[in-house]
Scaffold this motif. Structure first.
Motif: not given
Length: 67
Positions: A6-25
């Motif tokens: 995920v090349d457009d993941m650049t910071c801790g906030h991005c990582a948190s957002t992605i983690t939340k999205a995965v946990k939603t699925a």
């Protein structure tokens, strides 16, 4: 184990957002984020790779399957 680049993941906030999205699925998925290499590794409990990819994409990122 499912991995995405995920090349457009650049910071801790991005990582948190992605983690939340995965946990939603998949609420019980284990998520490992490596910001330096832009890699997201997921050990799903129920969701498949397509559902996880779509969840990350819906959060605004561009996941590319690895391997």
């Amino acid at each position: 184990m499912i991995a995405f680049q995920v090349d457009d993941m650049t910071c801790g906030h991005c990582a948190s957002t992605i983690t939340k999205a995965v946990k939603t699925a998949d609420a019980n998925a284990q998520v490992a984020i490596d910001l330096a290499s832009h890699r997201v590794t997921i050990e799903p409990s129920q969701a498949d790779a397509q559902a996880l990819r779509e969840a990350i994409a819906e959060a605004g990122y561009t996941p590319v399957p690895i391997g």
